[in-house]
Design a protein around this motif. Structure first.
Motif, short mmCIF file in Angstrom:
data_model
loop_
_atom_site.label_atom_id
_atom_site.label_comp_id
_atom_site.label_asym_id
_atom_site.label_seq_id
_atom_site.Cartn_x
_atom_site.Cartn_y
_atom_site.Cartn_z
N GLU A 6 34.27 -8.29 -66.83
CA GLU A 6 33.91 -7.00 -66.83
C GLU A 6 34.98 -6.27 -65.88
O GLU A 6 35.15 -6.68 -64.78
CB GLU A 6 32.55 -6.80 -66.28
N GLU A 40 35.56 -2.68 -64.01
CA GLU A 40 35.02 -1.44 -63.86
C GLU A 40 36.06 -0.63 -63.26
O GLU A 40 36.71 -1.08 -62.32
CB GLU A 40 33.85 -1.30 -62.88
N ASP A 82 34.89 -5.03 -71.12
CA ASP A 82 35.10 -6.51 -71.22
C ASP A 82 36.58 -6.59 -71.58
O ASP A 82 36.90 -6.23 -72.74
CB ASP A 82 34.01 -6.87 -72.06
#
Ligand code: FES
Ligand code: FES
Lengths: 166, 290
Positions: A2, A4, A15
């Protein structure tokens, strides 16, 4: 994994495998194909984006490295109404675009330059474009367009769009 | 299946631990400009990259008494902007400025440039010329190695697996010492290693050379100070002949190390010219005719 980060002023989470470049993340995973894929070895500048306010080659950064940071791509450069911003208008007006392949990268380098040096000399503009190869234009019109943009912004005529870092 | 894994180190301690995780080959990732080219062309020899580019305790550029500390993670662009480096090590700033493009200057780090030891690593000759020392951390503690001994040859450095180059240090050059870095343009030297020259020097009020250091880049397998050239200059009256003699000595010293090879004809002329030009720049102070 993941990842961010802030992309064109929007917080996103995506992802992606850990072994791909930021360029691949943008183009293949996020479908932002304005950033171009040229040499992929850091020499042509077609993949230029702005990372935390500085222009970099997105083919030279690993996707997970941008976690928690801010990335501006050509899709994030636009005028207030969503169309071209002043620099992009000037590129059109000055005939600075031929095939267009290098242009997103050149615009990112130009915007990064004006963020840090709002009134560059022509020499400084050329220096700032040293990492962007253009096979078509001979750079003259590109330098003209960036110079005109700097001038326009200094005169307050056309404010930069809503692309954050500039 | 990803070809390798990625993990970000959250502190220096964390980085050392991650780099020494048993059962896994880890490699530090800083600016990435060399590794990203590498993994595009070859199968990676490591299992995991440990991202050390965002440690909370990075050393940027600091002065402590007469010593300058320079973080390995400092980018070329940051070095160029550092006021302290502009004052104390203009030759290093010149070298960082000469690196390809703004995009690469914003990513590439001094530590990575030295560790990867490309024959044309631009920051290497200035750091060697400054007598810089590399500080290398491992679970056992810190060891210090002169940069000239750290890089043993093209693409070969003395830093071992599990170790991390954290920073460099060097003594502030004495007052009045000037320095420069010159590089032959890429296009002129396309198929030949890119020669460069780092120089430091000073002449006194009598126009006598009282400080001289010269370090050519990509001329010899190891980047070293050319001490014969320095000795040739020291305590001599600065004249045009002296500069010519120093240039000739630079070529002679290079040939002693490398012997003659296919590129020698070009290199001997280029080294002489670069040495002369660099030394003239740092030694000429307006006191004398030269
Ligand atoms: S594609 Fe990144 S520099 Fe060419
Ligand atoms: S406009 Fe075609 S490469 Fe620049």
């Amino acid at each position: 994994m993941e990842i961010e980060f802030t992309l064109n002023d929007q917080q996103i989470a995506t992802d992606a495998p850990p072994d791909i470049t930021l360029l691949a993340l943008l183009r293949d995973h996020l479908s932002l194909t304005g950033t171009k894929e040229g040499c992929e070895i850091g020499e042509c500048g077609a993949c230029s984006v702005i990372l935390d306010g500085r222009v970099i080659n997105s083919c030279m950064v690993l996707a997970p490295q941008v976690a928690g940071r801010s990335v501006i791509t050509i899709e994030g450069v636009r005028g207030a109404g969503g169309g071209p911003n002043d620099m992009q208008e000037n590129f059109i007006d000055y005939g600075a675009v031929q095939c267009g392949f290098c242009i997103p990268g050149v615009i990112m380098a130009g915007e990064a330059l004006l963020t840090h040096n709002p009134r560059p000399t022509r020499e400084e503009i050329r220096w700032a474009l040293a990492g962007n190869l253009c096979r078509c234009t001979g750079y003259q019109q590109i330098v003209d367009a960036i110079e005109a943009t700097a001038q326009g912004r200094a005169n307050g005529a056309d404010n930069p769009g809503d692309h954050g870092e500039g | 299946m990803a070809r390798f894994d990625y993990v970000r180190a959250n502190s220096l301690h964390d980085a050392i631990q991650l780099l020494n995780d048993p059962g896994m080959v880890s490699k530090p990732l800083a600016g990435g400009t060399d590794i990203l080219v590498y993994i595009r062309q070859e199968e990676p020899w490591f299992d995991r990259l440990v991202d050390i580019s965002r440690l909370p305790e990075p050393i940027i550029v600091e002065r402590d008494g007469t010593q300058i500390y320079l973080g390995a993670g400092v980018t070329f662009a940051e070095a160029t902007r550092s006021e302290l480096l502009n004052q104390t090590a203009p030759l290093l700033v010149d070298a960082c400025r000469s690196v390809g493009s703004p995009q690469i200057r914003n990513l590439g780090t001094l530590g990575g440039n030295v560790i990867n030891a490309a024959p044309c690593a631009d920051s290497l000759p200035p750091l060697v010329c400054l007598d810089a020392v590399a500080h290398i951390r491992s679970p056992e503690g810190e060891r210090q190695v002169p940069v000239s001994q750290l890089v043993t040859g093209p693409n070969r450095s003395e830093v071992k697996a599990g170790e991390l180059l954290t920073h460099f240090s060097f003594a502030t050059p004495p007052a009045g010492v000037r320095s420069t870095f010159i590089k032959l343009g890429r296009r002129n030297a396309q198929s030949i290693a890119r020669l460069s020259m780092a120089a430091m020097g000073r002449t006194n009020a009598q126009n006598v050379v009282d400080f001289a250091r010269l370090t050519p880049g990509a001329a010899t397998p190891r980047t070293e100070r050319f001490r014969e050239v320095e000795a040739r200059l020291l305590d001599q009256q600065l004249t045009e002949e002296l500069l010519v003699a120093a240039g000739e000595q630079a070529t002679a010293t290079m040939l002693e190390v490398t012997g003659r090879r296919w590129s020698t004809e070009y290199k001997e002329l280029a080294i002489r010219a670069l040495a002369e030009r660099a030394l003239r720049r740092v030694l000429h102070n307006g006191h004398g005719a030269c």
